[in-house]
Design an enzyme around this catalytic site. Structure first.
Site, short mmCIF file in Angstrom:
data_model
loop_
_atom_site.label_atom_id
_atom_site.label_comp_id
_atom_site.label_asym_id
_atom_site.label_seq_id
_atom_site.Cartn_x
_atom_site.Cartn_y
_atom_site.Cartn_z
N HIS A 132 0.87 -1.19 0.00
CA HIS A 132 0.00 0.00 0.00
C HIS A 132 0.90 1.24 0.00
O HIS A 132 2.03 1.19 0.51
CB HIS A 132 -0.83 -0.06 1.29
N ASP A 209 2.83 -4.56 8.01
CA ASP A 209 1.62 -3.78 7.80
C ASP A 209 0.45 -4.76 7.96
O ASP A 209 0.16 -5.55 7.06
CB ASP A 209 1.66 -3.17 6.40
N LYS A 235 -10.52 -0.98 10.59
CA LYS A 235 -10.63 -2.18 9.76
C LYS A 235 -11.01 -3.40 10.59
O LYS A 235 -11.15 -4.50 10.07
CB LYS A 235 -9.31 -2.45 9.03
N CYS A 373 -4.95 2.65 -3.49
CA CYS A 373 -3.69 3.14 -2.88
C CYS A 373 -2.57 2.13 -3.06
O CYS A 373 -1.74 1.93 -2.17
CB CYS A 373 -3.88 3.48 -1.40
N1 C6P Z 1 -6.43 0.54 2.87
C1 C6P Z 1 -8.28 0.21 1.34
O1 C6P Z 1 -9.37 0.50 0.86
P1 C6P Z 1 -5.08 3.66 7.30
O2 C6P Z 1 -5.61 4.56 6.23
O3 C6P Z 1 -3.88 4.25 8.00
O4 C6P Z 1 -6.12 3.17 8.24
O5 C6P Z 1 -4.57 2.34 6.57
C2 C6P Z 1 -3.65 2.42 5.52
C3 C6P Z 1 -3.43 1.08 4.91
C4 C6P Z 1 -2.18 0.49 5.02
N2 C6P Z 1 -1.94 -0.73 4.56
C5 C6P Z 1 -2.88 -1.45 3.94
C6 C6P Z 1 -2.55 -2.84 3.47
C7 C6P Z 1 -4.15 -0.92 3.78
O6 C6P Z 1 -5.09 -1.64 3.16
C8 C6P Z 1 -4.44 0.38 4.25
C9 C6P Z 1 -5.77 1.02 4.00
C10 C6P Z 1 -7.77 0.99 2.52
O7 C6P Z 1 -7.60 -0.71 0.90
C11 C6P Z 1 -7.85 2.47 2.30
S1 C6P Z 1 -6.72 3.01 1.06
#
Ligand code: C6P
Length: 415
Positions: A132, A209, A235, A373
């Protein structure tokens, strides 16, 4: 948590659990909502909503700062949440749990503090080609700022890490391997234990991650022996704006603070300032107290169901969904790894994903369309976007049938 749905923890009644999520009980565009965008964010059970409402109704106060009753209650709940997360990840001690605003901040914390403590120009950070953006761009910034080198381990056409290629990406300059446990764009589960052993064998540390993994796989940071683990509350059926960084004490102790302000200090004077002990050294300023309390409630919720039960249920649902989707003419699944979870990312010949997303929404079906992303993943597979259905335990085969029917209807319009 008191809920009828949990009376038989060994065989959870997933249909009954779905009824505990108020936001799922609505119509969207005149159709019952089918929510298949759990990779972006999960819906919240009543138990999490109640925990947050209870805090604001009865205990609202700042933490670690007051002798009065409300502040003590808030502090107790906040620190109990830390213990809850410790148990959830099987960390050795609660001081190894840092509350952040989410996965993105947790990764940035490691990027800045770890690299400042342990890296110099020319040292390498290894990631995979399926990361990501939040596990790519922080390292690119550090390439520009202090001259570390970002090395990308390739993936194959199924979207899997090729272990020999990964090993070949490691060198005596590798200081950190930063890798997803579950790809948000492909659904791939990475071979974390083997990758961690290989990284440790050459003296590198491992940051995971876990943004996508925590709601689908049981995680044990000691068994995996990873050095850092990052995840987001939203999540895992908890609020947005709260997340976690787990780190091994010896590393966190050796790392400088990431942010500065209240609560992260012992003594401040103009002749010099001393920093607080773990975990507070990394938690400057008033934290997201309600979010942390909500996160504890979310963790209680999934633990009552059992992550192994969730993984088994979702494994069957993923297989069912894959089979049903693959019957659609011209559909190409992006991400066909042997070990997968919860994510169905696909492209349909001659159709743009964003048109599909809009037409599905008209039928009450929520999916995500776009690059997720993970633009390098899109580039690797030669697409600019995919449609992505992402599962949670409250989804069922009827949701998949509705998705497939809605896709076929959309295709009749678009083709
Ligand atoms: N992916 C998706 O729709 P945050 O935004 O900090 O809570 O998470 C970021 C993030 C980091 N690593 C992975 C593997 C992710 O999937 C995500 C967030 C969402 O896939 C929003 S882009």
């Amino acid at each position: 948590m008191t809920s009828l749905a949990h009376n038989q923890p060994m065989t959870p009644n997933f249909e009954a659990l779905r009824a505990e999520f108020p936001s799922l009980q609505q119509e969207v565009n005149g159709k019952p909502l089918v929510y298949l965008d759990n990779g972006a964010s999960t819906q919240k059970p009543q138990a999490v909503i109640d925990a947050i409402a209870h805090y604001y109704t009865h205990d609202n106060s700042n933490v670690h700062r007051g002798v009065h009753t409300l502040s003590q209650r808030a502090t107790d709940q906040f620190e109990n949440a830390r213990k809850k997360v410790q148990g959830f990840l099987n960390a050795r001690e609660d001081a190894e749990i840092i509350f952040t605003s989410g996965t993105t901040e947790s990764i940035n914390l490691v990027a800045h503090s770890f690299v400042h403590a342990f890296c110099e120009a020319g040292d390498e950070v290894v990631i995979t080609a399926m990361e990501h953006h939040s596990n790519i761009v922080p390292w690119q910034l550090l390439e520009q700022q202090i001259g570390i080198k970002l090395v990308v381990a390739p993936i194959n056409k199924k979207g899997e890490v090729v272990f020999d290629d990964f090993k070949a990406s490691l060198s005596e300059r590798t200081k950190l391997v930063a890798v997803t446990q579950l790809s948000n764009a492909l659904g791939t589960i990475t071979p974390l234990k083997e990758m961690t052993e290989a990284a440790h064998a050459i003296g590198a540390k491992v940051l995971v991650d876990g943004a996508q993994a925590v709601a689908h796989l049981s995680v044990d940071v000691q068994a995996l022996d990873v050095d850092f683990y990052a995840f987001s509350g939203h999540k895992i059926f908890a609020p947005t704006g709260v997340g976690v960084l787990y780190g091994k004490r010896e590393l966190l102790d050796a790392m400088p603070p990431y942010k500065a302000g209240g609560d992260m200090i012992k003594v401040v004077s103009f002749s010099g300032t001393t920093f607080n002990d773990l975990p507070h050294k990394f938690e400057a300023g008033t934290p997201n107290i309600a979010g942390v309390i909500g996160l504890a409630a979310g963790i209680d919720y999934v633990q009552a169901i059992g992550l192994n039960n969730i993984a088994a249920y979702e494994h069957d649902l993923l297989n069912y969904a894959t089979n049903q989707l693959e019957k659609i003419d011209g559909l190409n699944m992006i991400g066909t790894a042997a070990k997968k979870s919860s994510i169905l990312s696909f492209q349909i010949e001659g159709v743009h994903a964003s048109d599909l997303g809009t037409l599905l929404d008209h039928q009450g079906v929520a999916i995500r369309v776009g690059h997720h992303c993970a633009m390098p993943v899109m580039e690797f597979f030669g697409v600019d976007a995919t449609a992505r259905a992402s599962l949670a335990f409250y989804n069922n085969q009827a949701d998949i049938d509705t998705l497939v029917a809605a896709l076929n209807k959309a295709l009749n319009i678009l083709r």
